[in-house]
Write a protein that holds these residues in place. Sequence first.
Motif, PDB file in Angstrom:
ATOM      1  N   CYS A 283       0.592  -1.151  -0.090  1.00 22.78           N
ATOM      2  CA  CYS A 283       0.069   0.239   0.471  1.00 22.78           C
ATOM      3  C   CYS A 283       0.762   1.309   0.016  1.00 22.78           C
ATOM      4  O   CYS A 283       0.357   2.438  -0.580  1.00 22.78           O
ATOM      5  CB  CYS A 283      -1.396   0.048   1.482  1.00 22.78           C
TER       6      CYS A 283
ATOM      7  N   ILE B 266       1.638   1.665  -3.724  1.00 22.11           N
ATOM      8  CA  ILE B 266       0.870   2.000  -4.776  1.00 22.11           C
ATOM      9  C   ILE B 266       0.912   3.603  -4.320  1.00 22.11           C
ATOM     10  O   ILE B 266      -0.122   4.403  -4.955  1.00 22.11           O
ATOM     11  CB  ILE B 266      -0.555   1.522  -3.798  1.00 22.11           C
ATOM     12  N   GLY B 267       0.807   4.458  -2.879  1.00 14.74           N
ATOM     13  CA  GLY B 267       0.653   5.258  -2.330  1.00 14.74           C
ATOM     14  C   GLY B 267       1.267   6.403  -2.697  1.00 14.74           C
ATOM     15  O   GLY B 267       0.692   7.398  -2.999  1.00 14.74           O
TER      16      GLY B 267
ATOM     17  N   MET C  42       1.495   6.742  -6.521  1.00 15.10           N
ATOM     18  CA  MET C  42       0.136   7.826  -7.035  1.00 15.10           C
ATOM     19  C   MET C  42       0.679   9.328  -7.047  1.00 15.10           C
ATOM     20  O   MET C  42      -0.154  10.176  -7.726  1.00 15.10           O
ATOM     21  CB  MET C  42      -1.573   7.196  -6.252  1.00 15.10           C
TER      22      MET C  42
ATOM     23  N   SER D 186      -7.207  16.494  -5.964  1.00 20.84           N
ATOM     24  CA  SER D 186      -8.247  15.756  -5.331  1.00 20.84           C
ATOM     25  C   SER D 186      -8.409  14.423  -5.666  1.00 20.84           C
ATOM     26  O   SER D 186      -8.206  13.496  -3.955  1.00 20.84           O
ATOM     27  CB  SER D 186      -9.700  16.610  -5.115  1.00 20.84           C
ATOM     28  N   ILE D 187      -8.439  13.721  -6.153  1.00 24.16           N
ATOM     29  CA  ILE D 187      -8.763  12.678  -6.573  1.00 24.16           C
ATOM     30  C   ILE D 187      -7.559  11.653  -5.965  1.00 24.16           C
ATOM     31  O   ILE D 187      -7.417  10.672  -5.389  1.00 24.16           O
ATOM     32  CB  ILE D 187      -9.380  12.398  -8.172  1.00 24.16           C
ATOM     33  N   GLY D 188      -5.668  12.209  -6.833  1.00 23.62           N
ATOM     34  CA  GLY D 188      -5.027  11.547  -6.606  1.00 23.62           C
ATOM     35  C   GLY D 188      -4.494  11.279  -5.034  1.00 23.62           C
ATOM     36  O   GLY D 188      -4.731  10.279  -5.231  1.00 23.62           O
TER      37      GLY D 188
ATOM     38  N   ILE E 127      -6.775  11.901  -2.505  1.00 22.70           N
ATOM     39  CA  ILE E 127      -7.594  10.840  -1.765  1.00 22.70           C
ATOM     40  C   ILE E 127      -6.972   9.768  -1.608  1.00 22.70           C
ATOM     41  O   ILE E 127      -6.530   9.151  -0.593  1.00 22.70           O
ATOM     42  CB  ILE E 127      -9.374  11.617  -1.829  1.00 22.70           C
ATOM     43  N   LEU E 128      -6.860   8.984  -2.884  1.00 18.23           N
ATOM     44  CA  LEU E 128      -6.330   7.896  -2.831  1.00 18.23           C
ATOM     45  C   LEU E 128      -5.132   7.892  -2.099  1.00 18.23           C
ATOM     46  O   LEU E 128      -4.708   6.191  -1.612  1.00 18.23           O
ATOM     47  CB  LEU E 128      -6.587   8.164  -4.778  1.00 18.23           C
ATOM     48  N   SER E 129      -4.276   8.377  -2.435  1.00 17.76           N
ATOM     49  CA  SER E 129      -3.009   8.054  -2.109  1.00 17.76           C
ATOM     50  C   SER E 129      -2.867   7.976  -0.434  1.00 17.76           C
ATOM     51  O   SER E 129      -2.382   7.226   0.242  1.00 17.76           O
ATOM     52  CB  SER E 129      -1.768   9.408  -2.980  1.00 17.76           C
TER      53      SER E 129
ATOM     54  N   LEU F  48      -5.064   7.525   2.292  1.00 12.84           N
ATOM     55  CA  LEU F  48      -5.970   6.250   1.701  1.00 12.84           C
ATOM     56  C   LEU F  48      -5.084   5.293   1.876  1.00 12.84           C
ATOM     57  O   LEU F  48      -5.206   4.483   2.459  1.00 12.84           O
ATOM     58  CB  LEU F  48      -7.327   6.102   1.155  1.00 12.84           C
ATOM     59  N   SER F  49      -4.331   4.829   0.881  1.00 17.24           N
ATOM     60  CA  SER F  49      -3.195   3.901   0.495  1.00 17.24           C
ATOM     61  C   SER F  49      -2.278   4.129   1.341  1.00 17.24           C
ATOM     62  O   SER F  49      -2.002   2.809   2.126  1.00 17.24           O
ATOM     63  CB  SER F  49      -3.058   4.561  -1.099  1.00 17.24           C
TER      64      SER F  49
END
Length: 409
Positions: free
Chosen positions: A31, A34-35, A38, A287-289, A291-293, A295-296
């Motif tokens: 993870c 992944i973070g 991203m 924002s999208i990137g 937020i997902l980063s 969380l990862s």
Amino acid sequence: MRILNSFSEGFKISLRAIRTNKVRSFLTALCIIIGITMVTIVDAITTGIDTTFENSMAIMGTNVVYVEKWPWQEGPNLEWWKYKNRREMELDYVEQIDEFSSYASNVSASANRSVSVKYQDQAASGVGLNGATANYLETQGLNIVSGRMFVEQEVRSGAKVVVIGTSLMEALFEDETPLGKVVRIGGQKFRVIGILEKQGNFLGMGDADNRAIIPINAYGQIYGLRSGIQIGVKFPDKESLAEGEYEVEGIMRRIRQLDAAEENDFTLNKPEAFKEQLEGVKAGIYSIGFILSGLSLLVGGIGVMNIMFVSVRERTKEIGIRKAVGAKSWEILTQFLLEAIAICLAGGIVGVSLAGLITIAINQVFVAEMNVGVVIVGFTICTIVGLVFGFIPAFKAAKSDPIESLRFE
């Protein structure tokens, strides 16, 4: 000296523990990978957009205002019915704006469309054709690398001469010298008199070098000038642009004979307007990137904490032995913190490497440019995640009772 030796020894033990449990360490760092990937890719895309935007704005000319019938704004909020019945721009406006403006350094006119250009058996489609006045290159900030630009006399007479971009030259002439050759545009023969300096892609998409420029009167003879004329007003610097914009608006209102209560029936378009739209796109990507980063990285951090608790439990006896031979609590704490950081940094290295490959792939179809600064930020984030989520397990190990630890089976 002891502090340095303790850090060195703790780091070696951390690496040995990671090597002993390769699969577990990789899954723990997944993870994190992944973070960081991203975060790096998001920054690479936005950096690429910024760089391409600056280059693209140079293609449109700097310190330029375009007087047109239609605004460049698009989308569902465009009130098209307000603009449809506006009067078209006229070539006469060029001389009037040039005469009355005290700020403008250059005023030109152009009309544009997409056409096919042919040379013998070769043909190029989707070519951006500009019918322009003789001073068009000065307004746009374009340069000729070979040959010349057409002159005012050729514009007035509607001479069949053309200046072409490098992409069009490569598509039609290959190894031939284009100057003096005759191409066909709109069924008419035009002699090539100049080659434009290479510009590159516009906003990473349209090829700005797949273009041809002909005298605006020659353009009018083929396609007409009843609509679509764009007037470019260039200013010497940004200060003049700020004042000159209002001046041009006043001149145009006088030309159009508009009363004080009447709205403008023309639009002043500026390349800077694209920047506002671009900022919205970038904000969405960020924002999208992120937020997902985020969380990862959060999940990755929890995974690191979990695996460090397991590691502490598995090595309880080792902790007891180290304490029995004189290791201090802070040395045990440092050892496990370094292990957590090492796992995160290993994930960061893999993530940045993966992001580099993905950035290269993205740049083939869109725009992306990796920033060295974000790589440093990425490794800093990995260190912080390792410190934050590794602290509680490391603290537990540091505070363990050596006697109880030695009895642990």
